[in-house]
Design an enzyme around this catalytic site. Structure first.
Site, PDB file in Angstrom:
ATOM      1  CE1 TYR A 572      -3.566   2.774   0.253  1.00  0.00           C
ATOM      2  CE2 TYR A 572      -4.361   1.755   2.082  1.00  0.00           C
ATOM      3  CZ  TYR A 572      -4.227   2.387   1.443  1.00  0.00           C
ATOM      4  OH  TYR A 572      -5.162   3.223   1.040  1.00  0.00           O
ATOM      5  CB  CYS A 573       0.310   4.115  -0.277  1.00  0.00           C
ATOM      6  SG  CYS A 573       1.467   5.888  -0.087  1.00  0.00           S
ATOM      7  CB  VAL A 574       5.820   4.687   0.929  1.00  0.00           C
ATOM      8  CG1 VAL A 574       5.235   4.313   2.678  1.00  0.00           C
ATOM      9  CG2 VAL A 574       7.508   4.439   0.454  1.00  0.00           C
ATOM     10  N   GLY A 576       3.956  -0.231  -0.846  1.00  0.00           N
ATOM     11  CA  GLY A 576       3.654  -1.122  -2.488  1.00  0.00           C
ATOM     12  C   GLY A 576       5.571  -0.755  -3.137  1.00  0.00           C
TER      13      GLY A 576
END
Length: 836
Positions: A572-574, A576
Site C-alpha cells: 500500500y502506497c510507499v 508498495g
C-alpha cells in the site's frame, strides 16, 4: 389735560420697572402703577390685560411690538400703527391706520378676547407645567369671539422664579416718548418675566383658543443695572424618563467574563509556545518554507514586472471583472435576476450557508474572492518563462494563500460565524482559544490540528479489532497473523506491507470497513506488518534495512509458520514501492518466486507524474529536511501530516480551523480522521533515500536504484500484478500508476477505483460508495485506456478476490503461530500503539 399727562408718565414708569428682567417689581413701582391706574381707567385696563396674558405693555411708538403668541390668539386691531408678527420666524407688517396710536381705543371684541385669554391662561398655568410650543409659520384666522367683557383683575405679586426653569430674555425697550400702547401692540409673553398667578376672579365666557403657556421668569440678576442679552428660544430637552433607552445587545457582565477567559487562554497559549521553544521541542520548518515561498512567487512577480505592458493588461482584466461584479450587484439589489460575474464552483462546502447567495454583501464578498483567486492562478499559469517545477510550486503556494484568505475563514466576512458569535456573545471564541492552546501543547509548540474527537477511539478496542496474534517481532516490525473464521482456507497465505508513513489499521478501522476482516472471512490466511514508530535509534535504518527487516523477514516467518514456499503480497502506497523494489531484488536471487502474486494499492514506481507532493521535492527543500532530521534522527510525524493536509487545504486544514477555533466546536468522532492524525515518524536514512531516489531522481523507474549491492530492474519482475489506482488520488495519481504498470515484465491487471487515496481502497462490500473501471492490458495512453474502460458499480474487492484465488486449492484453517511460533501478544500488538 396736564393732570392726564402726569398720570400717563407715572404709568409708563411703573411699566418700565415691571419689564426689567430678573428683578422683582419694587413697592414703589407697584404704588406708581396703582396711582396711574386710579388716575386713568383706560390705562389701568390695558396694563391689567397685558399682565393677565403675560405680555409686556409697549411704550415706544418708534418700534413695532413683537407678538410671539400663537396665531389663534392674535386679534387684528383696526386703526393701529404698523405691528410685527414674528410667529414662525416670519415678519409681516400690518397696514398703518389713519388714527394716531395714542388716541386709538380698544374695541369691545378686543376686550372680550383679552379677558377670555386671561382666564384660560391662569387656569392652564395652575394645572400643568409649561412646555415648549411650536409656533406656526403663518397666522391663522381669528376665532369668533363672544361680546362679553372680563372685569379687570388686580395686579398680581411677582413670584420667585425657580432655578431649574429656562431663563427668559429681558426686554430692552428703545428710548422714546413713554406712551400706553393699544391692545393690538401688546408685546410677546416671552419678553416678560412670569409673575405669580392672579387671584380668582369672576368667570366671563369667551370663545377663544387658549394661549400657550409662557416660559417662566429667569433667575433674578444680581444687580438692577445688569441687562442680560436676549437669547433665542430653545426647545426644552426631553426628560430621561421620556427617552427610550435601547438595551445593549450583549450581556455586558457576561461579555466581560468571556473576554477575561479569552485573555487567560491566550496567556496559556503563549506560555505553551515559549516553553516548547525553551526545551527545543518546536522543530519548525516555517522559516525554510517561507523563504522558498518568497523565492518562488518572486520569480512569478519578476516575469510580470519585466514587461509592464502585460502587467497592465492583467490589471485591466481584473478591473473589468470587478466592474462587472459591481454592476451585477447593483442589478441584484434592484431586484433583477443577474448571473454571477465569475464562474463559481458547482459545490464548495465553505459557502454552503444561504446568506452567501441571499445577502448582497456576502454574495459580493464570495464573488470577489473567486475573481481574486482566479486572477492569482492566471498569473502563475501564464508565466510562460518559468520552468515546470517552479511553476508547479508557484501554483501550489498560490492555492495555499487563496485558501487561507477565503472570506469563510474570518468572523466579520462569514455570515455563519457572525451569527454564532453574536448569539453566543463570544463564548465560541473562548472555547476555540482553549482548544487552540491544547492543540499547540499537544504539538509541543506547533499546532497539532485536531480533526476528530480523539477521546472516542482507542486502538485495540474500537479500532483494529480483528482477532489475531503477534507471531514475530524485531526492532522494526511486528508480524500479526489473524485468526481464521472459516474451517478451510486457501493454500497460499497473504502478506500485507502497509506504508510506514501511516499505521496499518487503515485496513482494519472497524468491523464494517475492515479489509483485513473481510479477507479473513473470505478464506484467506492474512499476515500484516506493523511498523515500529521510529525514534533516534532508527536513524541509520535505510531502504535496504527496511527491506531486509520488513518484507523479507516476514516472508521467512510465514514460510516457517505455514510451510508454504511462496505467498501473495499486497503493498500500500510507499509500502508498495518498497514491495516493488523487493520483487526486483528477489528477481535476481536464487528464489525469484517467493512472492507468487503482487497487488499494489495506489502505489507509484514511476514518479514522473507524482502529483502535488513533487512541490516539496527539490535539492533545497530536501536538504532542509535532512538538516532537520539530523537534529532528531527522524522526521517528526507532524511534518508529513502537514504536507498531506496541504494537498487538500480547504477540507483538511481550514474547515477545522473554522470549526474548532472560531465556532468553538469539537469535531465529531470519525475513525478515518483519527487514523489520519495518528502520524508516525520517518527514520532519517530511510526517508532521505526515499525522497532522493524516488521523487527527486526516479531511480527505480530508470533501473538505477541499488539495494544490497544489486541494481534493480522492474522488467525482471514477471509474476502477475494487480495494480489498483484511484481516480481522484492526489498522492499517487491514476496516470502515474498507469505509467508505472508498464515497467513490470509480467502480466498487469490495471484497475481504477472511484474516489481518492484512502476511500478508493476502503470501499467495503457491505456499504460500497464508489465504482471501479477495468479496461484490459496496460497499453497506449492513459486517457485512451480510460475512454475504453468498463465501469462496474460497487467495490473492487470481489473482483480482486477472484483474481487472487483463481486456481488456488483449499486447506484446513491455520491458527496463529501454526504451532511453530509462540504468540507474543494479541493483535494489534504494541508497535501500533506508540504515538509520534
Amino acid at each position: 389735560m396736564a393732570k392726564g399727562k402726569k398720570r400717563a408718565k407715572a404709568a409708563a414708569r411703573a411699566e418700565k420697572l415691571s419689564k426689567t428682567a430678573g428683578q422683582e417689581p419694587s413697592e414703589k413701582a407697584v404704588k406708581a402703577s396703582k396711582a396711574a391706574a386710579a388716575a386713568s381707567p383706560a390705562a389701568l385696563r390695558r396694563i391689567a390685560e397685558a399682565k393677565a396674558l403675560d405680555k409686556p405693555v409697549t411704550t415706544s411708538p418708534a418700534k413695532p411690538a413683537t407678538n410671539k403668541a400663537t396665531a389663534t390668539n392674535t386679534v387684528p386691531a383696526t386703526n393701529t400703527v404698523p405691528a410685527t408678527n414674528t410667529a414662525g420666524g416670519k415678519t409681516a407688517a400690518a397696514k398703518p391706520g389713519k388714527a394716531k396710536a395714542e388716541k386709538a381705543k380698544p374695541s369691545k371684541t378686543t376686550k372680550t378676547a383679552k379677558a377670555g385669554a386671561s382666564e384660560k391662561a391662569a387656569a392652564k398655568s395652575k394645572s400643568a407645567p409649561p412646555a415648549p410650543v411650536a409656533e406656526p409659520k403663518t397666522p391663522a384666522p381669528p376665532a369668533p369671539l363672544a361680546k362679553t367683557v372680563q372685569p379687570t383683575p388686580p395686579t398680581p405679586k411677582a413670584a420667585e422664579p425657580r432655578r431649574d426653569e429656562p431663563k427668559a430674555a429681558a426686554s430692552k425697550p428703545k428710548a422714546g416718548t413713554s406712551r400706553v400702547a393699544s391692545p393690538s401692540r401688546v408685546a410677546s409673553p416671552q419678553s416678560l418675566p412670569r409673575f405669580a398667578e392672579p387671584e380668582p376672579m369672576p368667570v366671563v365666557t369667551a370663545r377663544i383658543m387658549p394661549a400657550p403657556p409662557a416660559p417662566k421668569m429667569a433667575e433674578p440678576a444680581p444687580s438692577a443695572a445688569a441687562k442680560p442679552a436676549p437669547e433665542p428660544a430653545r426647545p426644552a430637552a426631553p426628560s430621561i424618563d421620556d427617552m427610550a433607552i435601547p438595551q445593549p445587545p450583549f450581556d455586558l457582565e457576561k461579555m466581560a467574563g468571556v473576554s477575561t477567559e479569552i485573555l487567560a487562554e491566550s496567556s496559556k497559549l503563549s506560555a505553551v509556545y515559549l516553553r516548547a521553544l525553551e526545551k527545543g521541542e518546536a522543530a519548525s520548518l516555517v522559516p525554510d518554507e517561507s523563504a522558498d515561498l518568497a523565492k518562488t512567487l518572486g520569480a512569478v512577480a519578476q516575469y510580470w514586472l519585466k514587461d509592464p505592458a502585460r502587467l497592465v493588461e492583467a490589471q485591466k482584466n481584473l478591473s473589468l471583472d470587478m466592474i462587472n461584479l459591481w454592476s451585477t450587484m447593483v442589478r441584484k439589489v434592484n431586484g433583477e435576476d443577474a448571473p454571477p460575474a465569475v464562474e463559481m464552483p458547482a459545490r464548495d462546502s465553505r459557502f454552503a450557508d444561504p446568506e452567501w447567495n441571499e445577502s448582497p454583501y456576502f454574495n459580493f464578498l464570495k464573488q470577489a474572492y473567486f475573481i481574486g483567486a482566479q486572477f492569482a492562478n492566471n498569473l502563475v499559469e501564464k508565466a510562460d518563462e518559468l520552468d515546470p517545477h517552479t511553476k508547479k510550486k508557484a501554483g501550489f503556494y498560490m492555492r495555499q494563500i487563496a485558501s487561507a484568505l477565503s472570506p469563510s475563514n474570518f468572523i466579520m466576512t462569514n455570515p455563519e460565524l457572525l451569527r454564532t458569535t453574536v448569539e453566543q456573545q463570544g463564548e465560541n471564541i473562548a472555547r476555540g482559544m482553549k482548544m487552540l492552546a491544547e492543540d499547540v501543547d499537544a504539538g509541543r509548540g506547533e499546532l497539532k490540528l485536531r480533526q476528530t474527537d480523539g477521546s472516542a477511539f482507542e486502538v485495540g478496542k474500537n479500532l483494529a479489532t480483528t482477532p489475531g496474534k503477534v507471531v514475530f517481532r524485531n526492532d522494526l516490525i511486528e508480524l500479526i497473523q489473524y485468526t481464521p473464521t472459516t474451517p478451510s482456507v486457501y493454500r497460499t497465505p497473504l502478506l500485507i506491507v502497509p506504508p510506514w508513513i501511516n499505521k496499518f489499521y487503515i485496513l482494519d478501522l472497524n468491523p464494517e470497513k475492515s479489509f483485513i476482516r473481510w479477507a479473513v472471512e473470505s478464506g484467506i490466511t492474512v499476515f500484516v506488518l506493523s511498523w515500529a514508530n521510529p525514534n533516534e535509534k532508527h536513524r541509520h535504518y535505510d531502504w535496504t534495512t527496511y527491506m531486509q527487516k520488513g518484507p523479507l523477514a516476514a516472508l521467512d516467518e510465514i514460510e516457517a509458520i505455514t510451510g508454504e514456499k511462496s505467498a501473495h503480497a499486497i503493498g500500500y502506497c510507499v509500502g508498495g514501492t518498497l514491495l516493488a523494489a523487493t520483487l526486483a531484488w528477489l528477481a535476481q536471487s536464487d528464489r525469484p518466486t517467493r512472492v507468487k502474486t503482487a497487488t499494489f494499492f495506489t502505489t507509484q514506481v514511476d514518479f514522473t507524474h507524482a502529483g502535488e507532493l513533487l512541490t516539496f521535492v527539490d535539492e533545497e527543500q530536501i536538504s532542509a529536511v535532512e538538516q532537520l532530521m539530523a537534529r532528531f534522527g527522524y522526521l517528526p510525524g507532524s511534518k508529513m501530516a502537514s504536507a498531506f493536509n496541504m494537498l487538500r487545504p480547504n477540507d483538511l486544514i481550514w474547515s477545522y480551523m473554522v470549526n474548532n477555533y472560531l465556532k468553538g466546536k469539537k469535531p465529531p468522532p470519525f475513525d478515518l480522521l483519527y487514523w489520519n492524525s495518528d502520524s508516525t515518524n520517518m527514520a532519517e536514512a530511510n526517508h532521505s533515500f526515499y525522497l532522493r531516489n524516488c521523487y527527486l531522481h526516479n531511480t527505480l523507474a530508470r533501473g538505477e536504484m541499488q539495494i544490497g549491492g544489486k541494481r534493480l530492474d522492474l522488467g525482471k519482475v514477471t509474476i502477475p500484478i494487480y495494480n489498483l489506482a484511484a481516480k481522484e488520488d492526489h498522492i499517487a495519481p491514476a496516470k502515474s500508476v498507469f505509467i508505472g504498470s508498464k515497467l513490470f515484465g509480467g502480466p498487469v491487471t490495471y484497475v481504477m477505483a472511484g474516489s481518492g487515496h484512502i476511500a478508493g481502497v476502503v470501499n467495503p462490500v457491505s456499504k460500497p460508495k464508489y465504482q471501479f473501471w477495468t479496461g484490459g492490458p496496460v497499453e497506449g495512453e492513459f486517457e485512451n485506456w480510460v475512454a475504453g474502460a468498463q465501469e462496474t458499480p460497487g467495490t473492487w474487492w470481489p473482483h480482486w478476490h477472484a483474481w487472487l484465488t483463481k486456481g488456488d486449492a483449499l486447506v484446513p484453517a491455520r491458527e496463529p503461530g501454526g504451532g511453530k511460533r509462540q504468540p507474543l501478544a494479541d493483535a494489534p500488538g504494541d508497535y501500533v500503539r506508540a504515538r509520534a
